[in-house]
Scaffold this motif. Structure first.
Motif, PDB file in Angstrom:
ATOM      1  N   UNK A 576       1.090  -1.384   0.348  1.00 43.58           N
ATOM      2  CA  UNK A 576       0.004  -0.078  -0.142  1.00 43.58           C
ATOM      3  C   UNK A 576       0.993   1.316  -0.531  1.00 43.58           C
ATOM      4  N   UNK A 579       2.046   1.690  -3.729  1.00 43.89           N
ATOM      5  CA  UNK A 579       0.882   1.916  -4.448  1.00 43.89           C
ATOM      6  C   UNK A 579       0.107   3.668  -3.823  1.00 43.89           C
ATOM      7  N   UNK A 618     -17.183  -4.362 -17.064  1.00 44.65           N
ATOM      8  CA  UNK A 618     -17.008  -3.740 -15.612  1.00 44.65           C
ATOM      9  C   UNK A 618     -17.794  -4.786 -14.710  1.00 44.65           C
ATOM     10  N   UNK A 621     -15.622  -7.307 -13.698  1.00 44.29           N
ATOM     11  CA  UNK A 621     -14.341  -6.856 -12.505  1.00 44.29           C
ATOM     12  C   UNK A 621     -15.182  -6.752 -11.353  1.00 44.29           C
ATOM     13  N   UNK A 622     -15.514  -6.494 -11.328  1.00 42.35           N
ATOM     14  CA  UNK A 622     -16.487  -6.121  -9.886  1.00 42.35           C
ATOM     15  C   UNK A 622     -16.548  -7.244  -8.674  1.00 42.35           C
ATOM     16  N   UNK A 625     -14.437  -9.238  -7.674  1.00 44.75           N
ATOM     17  CA  UNK A 625     -13.242  -8.522  -6.125  1.00 44.75           C
ATOM     18  C   UNK A 625     -14.394  -9.754  -5.078  1.00 44.75           C
ATOM     19  N   UNK A 695      -7.481   0.188   1.963  1.00 41.51           N
ATOM     20  CA  UNK A 695      -7.512  -0.437   0.894  1.00 41.51           C
ATOM     21  C   UNK A 695      -8.341   0.368  -0.632  1.00 41.51           C
ATOM     22  N   UNK A 699      -7.744   1.732  -3.712  1.00 47.81           N
ATOM     23  CA  UNK A 699      -8.310   1.416  -4.881  1.00 47.81           C
ATOM     24  C   UNK A 699      -9.576   2.970  -5.307  1.00 47.81           C
ATOM     25  N   UNK A 702      -7.658   5.309  -6.487  1.00 46.57           N
ATOM     26  CA  UNK A 702      -6.365   4.495  -8.029  1.00 46.57           C
ATOM     27  C   UNK A 702      -7.360   4.943  -9.352  1.00 46.57           C
ATOM     28  N   UNK A 703      -8.697   4.582  -8.894  1.00 49.67           N
ATOM     29  CA  UNK A 703      -9.455   4.325  -9.856  1.00 49.67           C
ATOM     30  C   UNK A 703      -9.577   5.874 -10.838  1.00 49.67           C
ATOM     31  N   UNK A 706      -7.155   7.786 -12.180  1.00 45.96           N
ATOM     32  CA  UNK A 706      -6.131   6.643 -13.217  1.00 45.96           C
ATOM     33  C   UNK A 706      -7.610   7.836 -15.009  1.00 45.96           C
ATOM     34  N   UNK A 707      -9.132   7.158 -14.182  1.00 48.05           N
ATOM     35  CA  UNK A 707      -9.852   7.866 -15.018  1.00 48.05           C
ATOM     36  C   UNK A 707      -9.719   9.182 -15.619  1.00 48.05           C
ATOM     37  N   UNK A 709      -6.612  10.999 -15.466  1.00 51.03           N
ATOM     38  CA  UNK A 709      -5.638  11.007 -16.421  1.00 51.03           C
ATOM     39  C   UNK A 709      -5.859  10.100 -17.785  1.00 51.03           C
ATOM     40  N   UNK A 710      -6.952   8.800 -18.280  1.00 52.14           N
ATOM     41  CA  UNK A 710      -6.674   8.843 -19.771  1.00 52.14           C
ATOM     42  C   UNK A 710      -7.799   9.512 -20.071  1.00 52.14           C
ATOM     43  N   UNK A 711      -8.202  10.624 -19.419  1.00 50.57           N
ATOM     44  CA  UNK A 711      -9.694  11.311 -19.880  1.00 50.57           C
ATOM     45  C   UNK A 711      -9.128  12.573 -21.111  1.00 50.57           C
TER      46      UNK A 711
ATOM     47  N   UNK B   6     -12.863   5.510 -20.681  1.00 55.68           N
ATOM     48  CA  UNK B   6     -12.166   5.351 -19.798  1.00 55.68           C
ATOM     49  C   UNK B   6     -12.341   4.345 -18.124  1.00 55.68           C
ATOM     50  N   UNK B  10     -10.018   2.448 -15.705  1.00 61.73           N
ATOM     51  CA  UNK B  10     -10.577   2.890 -14.570  1.00 61.73           C
ATOM     52  C   UNK B  10     -11.141   1.999 -13.092  1.00 61.73           C
ATOM     53  N   UNK B  11     -12.126   1.165 -14.152  1.00 59.63           N
ATOM     54  CA  UNK B  11     -12.917  -0.131 -13.029  1.00 59.63           C
ATOM     55  C   UNK B  11     -11.640  -1.162 -12.261  1.00 59.63           C
ATOM     56  N   UNK B  14      -9.133  -0.432  -9.905  1.00 64.93           N
ATOM     57  CA  UNK B  14      -9.437  -0.109  -8.820  1.00 64.93           C
ATOM     58  C   UNK B  14      -9.435  -0.984  -8.635  1.00 64.93           C
ATOM     59  N   UNK B  15     -10.387  -2.347  -8.982  1.00 66.54           N
ATOM     60  CA  UNK B  15     -10.567  -3.770  -8.710  1.00 66.54           C
ATOM     61  C   UNK B  15      -8.718  -4.099  -8.668  1.00 66.54           C
ATOM     62  N   UNK B  17      -6.207  -3.145  -7.915  1.00 67.42           N
ATOM     63  CA  UNK B  17      -5.632  -2.383  -7.236  1.00 67.42           C
ATOM     64  C   UNK B  17      -5.715  -3.234  -5.599  1.00 67.42           C
ATOM     65  N   UNK B  18      -7.130  -3.429  -5.507  1.00 74.16           N
ATOM     66  CA  UNK B  18      -7.958  -3.744  -4.375  1.00 74.16           C
ATOM     67  C   UNK B  18      -7.539  -4.978  -4.510  1.00 74.16           C
ATOM     68  N   UNK B  19      -6.909  -6.034  -4.994  1.00 72.29           N
ATOM     69  CA  UNK B  19      -7.455  -7.449  -5.166  1.00 72.29           C
ATOM     70  C   UNK B  19      -5.053  -7.516  -4.496  1.00 72.29           C
ATOM     71  N   UNK B  21      -4.028  -5.670  -3.210  1.00 69.73           N
ATOM     72  CA  UNK B  21      -3.827  -5.153  -1.396  1.00 69.73           C
ATOM     73  C   UNK B  21      -4.187  -6.743  -0.871  1.00 69.73           C
ATOM     74  N   UNK B  42      -4.581   0.799 -21.377  1.00 73.14           N
ATOM     75  CA  UNK B  42      -4.390   2.009 -21.336  1.00 73.14           C
ATOM     76  C   UNK B  42      -3.326   2.912 -21.972  1.00 73.14           C
TER      77      UNK B  42
END
Lengths: 939, 130
Positions: A576, A579, A618, A621-622, A625, A695, A699, A702-703, A706-707, A709-711, B6, B10-11, B14-15, B17-19, B21, B42
């Motif tokens: 941590x 990151x 999406x 991914x969720x 987790x 955490x 996260x 970070x998300x 990154x969003x 930055x990308x945009x 984007x 980003x999702x 985030x996912x 990074x969480x995992x 950790x 990216x």
């Protein structure tokens, strides 16, 4: 190419080349290394010899090769009078020390190691004095720090040697850093790192705003190296080194490197009040402290060490005076000090060697036992004290004269002459002590050995140096005149001033000062016992080492505290920190720009299918987790993520990527499934809510980051270098698939590196699984028994039928890769999938029986082919990995293009197949073995 | 469309990074895999999003996509696989040497101990050990 066009770098590098030889030769003969070292030194002298005539004629020889012109780092060497003088000192004294050390080192000491270090040190010193490029000079400067560390700690078993070496390295290393900073500033001011330019821009440098920081940094380098106050304390501790090392490093060479730099930069930096005050003050303080403390040292080498400090201070002070004549005196004294101090160190070594002690309280009356050595010591010590008819006297007279003329311009007119006379008094006193206390003054007191004369040859180097002291003292112009004159001219970068080195200048003030010093010096020596008592009572234990140790202890404790704070020896907080740190840094950089966060590039409309796909991704991914406690489920959902990513590549015009991602996805999921078999099927719930929420915050930030930055990127226009690749792919690389041409041609070297990494990962996996035994869990997640029928017949038949077809596809994809989506990577992955499906469906034994190729070999062959294509182009004198292509007319196929890049791609293909199949099959074997164990258990 | 990509990146980040950790090796490997996806997409998007435009030289083509990010990402995908393979085998090795799959090699970390105290339900680790 004649020798004269590259003899300077050769001279500096030859000792480095000979060092391993010296270390190696000692295996066969103990003395061979001494011969190697001696002959190397002679050879180096011979290499420099042809250039000497030009230097004596006043020329400056420069030999340079461009290396990194963009940052001004050239390989450049220079030989002028100053460099020649120092090179001769380094080589000639080096030769004597090599000779001396051969008799000094005992049978227990490793001669090879000693002479190897010695040669490396000699090479580093030569590098410093022969450098034209300043960055290169700094490199050699650091090398002297490292090699002197090795030499000082030569007796590794002794704690004082290790400590002394560490201290010397810490201080001179820190000084080296400062010097680098100073040199970079100098290069910034002048616009070049070449000495010729720097020395010619004295006015520019002195007038620049950065003059003071530059001067300070360079002087830090000088003062640490030449042991000037307040960095002087490392030198006495470096006396733990063998005496030949002290004679070489601490009288003639290393400590003179700083002095050399003062002489070198004299035209560029001197002539300002800052220079005079900084250099002069440091020199004066070192002169006084060294001369005073030397008298109170009971250790022979300790006395010599402090005396060396005081003489270095004297030379520095002369540079601080800043006049041309002071420079003459300084360089003259450099030579004289090297001769008399070198011989005195050698005498100290002889006494230590023959009597077993260096303590002057025990050493008495040695004159009867070693009269020859005593004579030598007396002459050398007299030169150190400044007795007439010896070389030390001449330079000391010049020094007094300069002290007097320098004092005319300052307020306290008599301070400087008075102080230098005071130093001279102590200098006479400690020189007298060196002679009287050791060779006379009663009888020796319980020495470990009975002293006697050393072997004849051990005295020869001392003889030579002492004779030099005498010759220079009697007829100075004869031997020293020419070299001194060119050295001074080179240091000044101007014609040398008229000077005459004469013994007799008439009755004048300097002679008076010498006389006072001699008389009062003897007087001080006679009352020494009272002085010793007073010194012990009042000043005992005041030492720079204490400060250094305290600082070191504090620094280490602070570093440990900081480390402990970040590193709690557990992975999660560390990750941590990494990151979180990256996150904070990247968010901070957002604030550096004043422009709006998003640009005004026209964005594309989203269509329904893409939205659905994105939502799927999406959600998957969720789910990965959320469901990560049920490992199999999360593995399936991550597979979905990978597949959707592949679809995304299809959508956004990247067919190559889509193909790659698709095949990698298959391999990855099979791999993780195989591994999961041996891991727990569930992840226990973590209950530290603090950690979970921390955490979560990391996260989510970070998300978000990154969003944004990308945009920020995607909403802006950009100029790409892509046009170059698109225009040159066909004419230059012979292929129309630009992505593949980039991989195998434009950036072939990158790709080579990447397949090496892949091969190494494969080997790493192989190595880790070697001999690993894991028991398979008896039951699956649901608590059911594993199936005992691992190879379903339908799947078996189907994969066997499909196998040739899959290979066909791989070959097709491979061949068309240069012109259409495909290529070595993708074809390799497809072939791997084909092979792996055989393993999966038919079992490892069945497949191995039919596929008798070791995957190691496939990998090596691939690497060999890929590297080979590069080497072939080098052999044809093109740059590494240049590709060529031509067109052939094949029957049936028609016009077909053959590029050398296809050979490279074949290498890529083989490495990918080899590494991938090896990784999976090794894992498969593991589960195969585990299954077998289980079946046995059941039976 | 850009918003969509984007968000996807980003999702995944985030996912990932969480995992990454988490305290057990398998989720960490999954997390790094997700992060690798995110990084690849990216990097790829740095060439801007293009639909229906070739990266292959074609006299009929009006424009080309940026091939450079594609080439970079292609190798990145393969390297990411190599990394995943190495990591998961490292996890296996650790499991075999240390007898558990905690990232610090602990049989019971503190917060999981609490979990067993509060929850009477047995975890899989216990079941396999019993």
């Amino acid at each position: 190419m004649s020798l004269l066009s590259f003899n300077l770098p050769l001279a500096a590098l030859l000792p480095f080349a000979a060092a391993p030889l010296a270390a190696w030769s000692t295996r066969y003969n103990r003395l061979a290394s001494a011969w190697v070292a001696g002959l190397t030194t002679l050879l180096t002298l011979a290499i420099l010899f042809p250039s000497m005539q030009a230097v004596f004629a006043g020329e400056t020889l420069i030999q340079q090769w461009s290396w990194l012109p963009a940052i001004g780092f050239n390989i450049a060497f220079r030989l002028d009078g100053l460099a020649l003088l120092f090179a001769l000192l380094i080589l000639l004294i080096g030769l004597l020390v090599i000779f001396y050390a051969r008799y000094y080192l005992s049978a227990k000491d490793s001669m090879g190691r000693f002479y190897a270090y010695m040669l490396m040190f000699m090479g580093s010193m030569l590098g410093i004095v022969l450098s034209e490029n300043l960055l290169q000079l700094v490199v050699f400067w650091e090398l002297t720090s490292i090699t002197s560390f090795l030499l000082i700690s030569y007796w590794q078993h002794r704690q004082d040697a290790r400590q002394g070496a560490r201290m010397a390295l810490a201080i001179t290393g820190a000084g080296g850093l400062a010097l680098l900073g100073g040199v970079l500033l100098l290069g910034h001011i002048v616009g070049s790192y070449e000495l010729t330019q720097v020395l010619a821009s004295g006015d520019l440098i002195r007038g620049h705003d950065l003059y003071l920081p530059t001067l300070l940094l360079i002087l830090l380098g000088v003062f640490t190296k030449s042991a000037q106050f307040p960095f002087h304390f490392w030198l006495p501790h470096a006396m733990a080194a063998p005496t030949p090392v002290s004679a070489y490093l601490h009288s003639a060479t290393m400590v003179k490197a700083g002095i050399f730099l003062l002489a070198r930069f004299f035209p560029a930096l001197s002539g300002t009040p800052e220079w005079s005050w900084l250099v002069g003050t440091a020199g004066m303080l070192t002169l006084l402290i060294g001369a005073y403390v030397a008298l109170f040292k009971h250790d022979l080498k300790g006395l010599l060490a402090y005396s060396t400090l005081s003489h270095l201070g004297l030379i520095t002070l002369l540079f601080g005076f800043g006049s041309q004549m002071a420079l003459v005196a300084a360089i003259f004294h450099i030579i004289n000090h090297a001769t008399f101090k070198g011989s005195l160190f050698m005498v100290a070594g002889i006494i230590d060697h023959e009597s077993g002690s260096r303590d002057m309280r025990k050493l008495n009356g040695l004159f009867k036992m070693m009269p020859h050595t005593a004579m030598l010591a007396m002459i050398a010590a007299a030169a150190m004290a400044g007795v007439p008819l010896l070389n030390g006297f001449l330079s000391k007279e010049m020094f007094f004269e300069q002290a007097i003329s320098a004092s005319d311009t300052t307020l306290a007119a008599w301070t400087i002459p008075a102080l230098v006379t005071l130093a001279a008094i102590f200098s006479v006193a400690y020189s007298l002590r060196f002679i009287h206390d050791v060779f006379f003054n009663g009888e020796p007191i319980d020495l470990p050995k009975t002293p006697h004369e050393p072997p004849r040859f051990m005295k020869i180097p001392v003889d030579i140096l002492v004779v030099l002291c005498l010759i220079v003292g009697v007829a100075p112009m004869l031997l020293i005149g020419p070299i001194l004159s060119v050295a001074v001219a080179a240091s000044l970068q101007a014609p040398a001033p008229e000077f005459s080195l004469a013994i007799w200048h008439g009755f004048n003030l300097p002679l008076m000062m010498s006389f006072i010093a001699l008389v009062l010096g003897v007087a001080v020596y006679t009352v020494r016992h009272r002085l010793f008592a007073w010194h012990d009572r009042c000043l005992h234990g005041i030492e720079g080492k204490a400060v250094f140790d305290w600082l070191q202890w504090k620094t280490i404790r602070f570093a440990k505290k900081v480390t402990d704070y970040f590193d709690q020896t557990t992975l999660q907080p560390s990750v941590s920190w990494v990151i979180g740190g990256a996150l904070v840094l990247s968010i901070l950089t957002f604030f550096q720009f004043n422009s709006p966060l998003f640009g005004d590039r026209a964005l594309m409309e989203a269509d329904v299918i893409t939205i659905l796909m994105a939502l799927t991704l999406i959600v998957a991914s969720l789910l990965t987790v959320v469901l990560h406690h049920q490992r199999l489920t999360s593995l399936i959902s991550i597979g979905v993520v990978g597949l959707v990513v592949a679809l995304g590549f299809v959508k956004f015009s990247a067919p190559d990527l889509a193909l790659t991602q698709l095949s990698v996805e298959v391999v990855t999921i099979v791999l993780l499934l195989l591994a999961l078999f041996f891991l727990p099927q569930h992840t226990p719930q973590e209950r530290s809510y603090i950690r979970l929420s921390r955490d979560g915050i990391i996260s989510i930030s970070a998300a978000v980051a990154v969003f944004l930055l990308t945009m920020a990127v995607l909403s802006r226009e950009y100029t790409s270098i892509a046009n170059f690749f698109i225009e040159n792919a066909k004419p230059g690389g012979g292929g129309t698939n630009v992505v593949n041409v980039i991989l195998v041609d434009f950036r072939g070297f990158d790709t080579l590196g990447e397949i090496v990494v892949l091969a190494l990962a494969g080997l790493g996996v192989f190595a880790m699984l070697e001999g690993l035994k894991l028991a398979a869990p008896a039951k699956d997640v649901e608590g059911l028994e594993w199936s005992h029928d691992p190879h379903p017949p339908i799947m078996q038949t189907l994969t066997r039928l499909l196998f040739p077809l899959m290979l066909m596809v791989a070959v097709y994809i491979f061949l068309r890769g240069h012109n259409l989506p495909g290529g070595g990577f993708i074809a390799g992955l497809i072939a791997s999938v084909a092979l792996i499906s055989q393993y999966l469906a038919n079992g490892i034994d069945w497949t191995n029986e039919r596929l008798r190729t070791d995957m190691h070999r496939v990998m090596w062959l691939g690497l060999l082919i890929a590297t080979g294509t590069g080497v072939v182009s080098m052999l044809l004198s093109y740059p590494f990995l240049t590709s060529a292509f031509t067109y052939l007319n094949w029957p049936v196929v028609g016009k077909f293009e053959v590029a050398s890049a296809i050979a490279f791609d074949l290498g890529v293909f083989l490495v990918v197949v080899g590494a991938t199949v090896m990784i999976l099959v090794e894992l498969g074997k593991l589960s195969h073995a585990a299954h077998f164990i289980n079946v046995e258990d059941i039976k | 469309m850009e918003w969509l990509i984007a968000s996807v990146i980003s999702v995944m980040t985030g996912c990932g990074v969480y995992l990454t950790l988490r305290a057990r090796t398998f989720p960490v490997v999954l997390g790094l895999t997700l992060l690798a996806y995110a990084v690849n997409v990216f990097l790829f998007s740095m060439g801007r999003l293009q639909i229906g435009i070739p990266a292959v030289i074609d006299p009929a083509a009006a424009a080309y996509t940026d091939p450079l990010p594609q080439a970079l990402v292609l190798t990145a995908i393969v390297i990411a696989f190599g990394m995943t393979a190495f990591l998961i085998v490292l996890a296996l090795k650790a499991r075999s040497e240390l007898g558990n799959d905690h990232v610090d090699g602990l049989h019971r970390s503190d917060d999981e101990l609490k979990a067993t105290k509060h929850n009477s339900t047995k975890t899989e680790t216990e079941r396999s050990q019993s």
